[in-house]
Enzyme design. Structure first.
Site, short mmCIF file in Angstrom:
data_model
loop_
_atom_site.label_atom_id
_atom_site.label_comp_id
_atom_site.label_asym_id
_atom_site.label_seq_id
_atom_site.Cartn_x
_atom_site.Cartn_y
_atom_site.Cartn_z
CG ASP A 297 -0.61 -5.21 3.60
OD1 ASP A 297 0.08 -4.35 4.19
OD2 ASP A 297 -0.32 -6.42 3.59
CG HIS A 298 2.06 -0.38 1.47
ND1 HIS A 298 2.42 0.47 2.51
CD2 HIS A 298 1.31 0.37 0.62
CE1 HIS A 298 1.90 1.67 2.30
NE2 HIS A 298 1.22 1.63 1.17
CE1 TYR A 471 4.61 -9.67 7.03
CE2 TYR A 471 6.64 -8.65 7.80
CZ TYR A 471 5.97 -9.74 7.27
OH TYR A 471 6.66 -10.89 6.96
CG HIS A 472 2.74 -1.25 5.90
ND1 HIS A 472 3.51 -0.71 4.88
CD2 HIS A 472 3.59 -1.46 6.95
CE1 HIS A 472 4.77 -0.60 5.29
NE2 HIS A 472 4.84 -1.06 6.53
N PRO A 473 -1.46 -3.56 7.26
CG PRO A 473 -2.18 -4.99 8.97
CD PRO A 473 -0.94 -4.54 8.25
#
Length: 555
Positions: A297-298, A471-473
């Site tokens: 993630d980020h 919110y970058h899984p």
């Protein structure tokens, strides 16, 4: 007792998100190939989804969001982090921040080095172009007539000009197009907005295909297992209306349930780490240890500064102004309702010796949390900033064998020491940017982190308490070579060890890309759809930017 659909389909796709909508469109384009698209959520026909500036509203409604949360994260003092995922037609593209960032060309060179043969920049660029319909028109790098509308904001707020001027004063380059030849630097930020409306995957891909007789869409359908005969996937079992149903796929089952849902469904179906499956009493179809691992993630923080002039979006945070914005958008599809307000951005390298950018900026002419949970209290502006290439790795694991139970999620945020080094650099480099003369007339006090946060220990504590997910899984069913024990799918997105089953979504990224993930996810589905159909676009021979001094200088 299962209710068995009498009809069979050539392909059954699980998940009508960014990838599933693309697949449903491309696989039915011939008018002959039959597809069933299963989605647990429902309609995306809400003004709050379709109006770009309302982006925080659908993200905070259980009707549209799975509302996953992590296990307590050890690196963040035990905080449980929100992991929103779309539960609606269009998936996360219907509740996201509408940012269109393709990633850096070197991300895809890295993918190829990690075993995703045929996924280098030369291979993926044609699919980015095929997907896109850019408002300003296409060029060598950008698409002009694809399904996915992209555009720029008006950049009218003077703080955007100050942001770009400050970057130049600090010695960074400006780039004409962060999605073109040169990502590195500062410039305008593209958004998935077309005609003032959210260009979700549902609007761009699914809606134009709904009239095809060879496409069927079932909403409120919870996939509970991929069905196998031996090692061949032959269908999907799902729950709808209180009944267990099953449907057969003549050719393939395609799982496109996202980086949380896809590993969960594979495991529920008997494909995953044998010990974990056995612990839940799930018969093992194939022992595949990488399923649910390699989760990435980020993270980002909101670096906020008070503004001395009343020119920020704080002016329109009152109910009457919001109503006026909404009415104008409903009538004309323009104004402040037609933008996500992330209209400028930046990509920089954290230190000398870093080959390509590893820090991303979203600039916003307001001081507020991304999800709207903490409202602006005064005029201010902010940069969302965070490292792009965290070395921390997490997992998605089953809580039980019940498909209605949310899986357990742990990202292991900030578990690698390099993450702290990069984040400290991000904070200090941002502070330097906001100190430039271009912000002189606007710059008030530093709201967050605060001028007193200076030492490594103080910065680390601020990060631990205030960092948020971008919110970058991704990467939880990674693509890789056959000799990679942790690879889940091959470079054609076929699941190793079984037949008739592919995973096509952001979970198959070998490693996370440099920026927001919606554009790369749509590209993945465009390219993988061609793999399903047994064809590929010719590769590109276009060059891409590399800072000539990257070995010796940070900028």
């Amino acid at each position: 007792m299962d209710v068995v659909d009498a009809k069979q389909f050539d392909y059954v796709i699980v998940g009508a998100g960014s990838a599933g909508c693309v697949l449903a469109n491309r696989l039915t384009a011939d008018g002959q190939t039959s597809v069933l698209l299963l989605e647990y959520g429902g309609s995306d026909r809400s003004v709050f989804i379709q109006m770009p500036s309302a982006l925080a509203i659908p993200m905070n409604r259980e009707r549209y969001n799975w509302f996953y949360h992590t296990e307590p994260e050890p690196g963040l003092g035990g905080r449980r982090m929100h992991t929103p995922r779309g539960k609606v037609l269009g998936g996360s593209s219907s509740i996201n921040g509408l940012v269109y960032i393709r990633g850096n060309a070197f991300d895809y060179e890295r993918w190829e080095a990690e075993g995703a043969r045929g996924w280098g920049y030369r291979d993926v660029l044609p699919y980015f172009k095929r997907a896109e319909r850019r408002a300003e028109g296409g060029d060598d790098y950008r698409g002009g007539d694809g399904p996915l509308g992209t555009s720029y904001g008006t950049v009218k707020n003077p703080l955007h000009a100050a942001w770009l001027a400050a970057a130049r004063e600090a010695g960074y380059p400006l780039t004409a197009d962060v999605n073109g030849f040169q990502q590195e630097g500062f410039g305008r930020m593209d958004m998935t907005v077309a005609g003032g409306v959210r260009a979700s995957a549902a609007n761009a891909y699914l809606r134009p295909a709904l009239g095809r007789p060879n496409l069927a869409v079932e909403t409120h359908a919870l996939a509970s297992a991929v069905l196998f005969e031996g090692r061949r996937a032959v269908g999907v079992r799902y729950r709808k209306g209180g009944q267990e149903r099953s449907v057969r796929a003549r050719r393939e089952v395609i799982v496109a349930a996202g980086s949380i849902g896809s590993p969960q469904l594979l495991k529920l179906s008997g494909v995953g780490p044998a010990a974990e499956l056995a612990a839940h009493g799930i018969p093992v179809v194939h022992d595949l240890p990488g399923v649910g691992e390699n989760l990435q993630d980020h993270l980002e923080v909101y670096f906020q500064v008070a503004c001395r002039e009343p020119i920020t979006l704080y002016s329109v945070m009152n109910p009457l102004a919001k109503l006026a914005i909404g009415v104008r958008w409903v009538l004309f599809r323009d104004g402040l309702g037609a933008t996500n307000h992330f209209e400028t951005c930046g990509f920089i390298r954290s230190r000398a010796g870093v080959q390509f950018p590893d820090i991303q900026y979203h600039f916003l002419p307001m001081a507020v949390s991304y999800d709207g949970s903490s409202l602006a209290k005064e005029h201010g502006f902010q940069a969302h900033v965070g490292p792009m290439h965290s070395k921390s790795r997490g997992w998605v694991r089953l809580a039980s064998r019940d498909p209605a139970d949310k899986p357990r999620i742990l990202f292991n945020y900030m578990s690698h020491p390099d993450d702290w080094v990069e984040f400290r650099a991000a904070i200090r480099l941002t502070r330097e940017l906001f100190a430039q003369p271009a912000f002189g007339r606007f710059r008030g006090r530093e709201i967050a982190p605060g001028a007193d946060v200076q030492t490594d220990a103080q910065i680390d504590e601020f990060i631990r308490q205030k960092v948020e997910s971008a919110y970058h899984p991704s990467c939880s069913c990674k693509m890789g070579a056959a000799d990679d024990r942790m690879a889940v799918v091959d470079p054609q997105a076929r699941v190793y060890g079984v037949e008739g089953l592919r995973v096509i979504d952001s979970s198959i990224m070998p490693s996370i890309t440099n920026g927001n993930l919606n554009a790369p996810t749509i590209m993945i589905a465009e390219k993988a759809a061609d793999h399903v159909l047994g064809r590929q676009l010719p590769p590109s021979d276009l060059p891409f930017y590399e800072a000539p001094n990257w070995r010796s200088a940070q900028r």
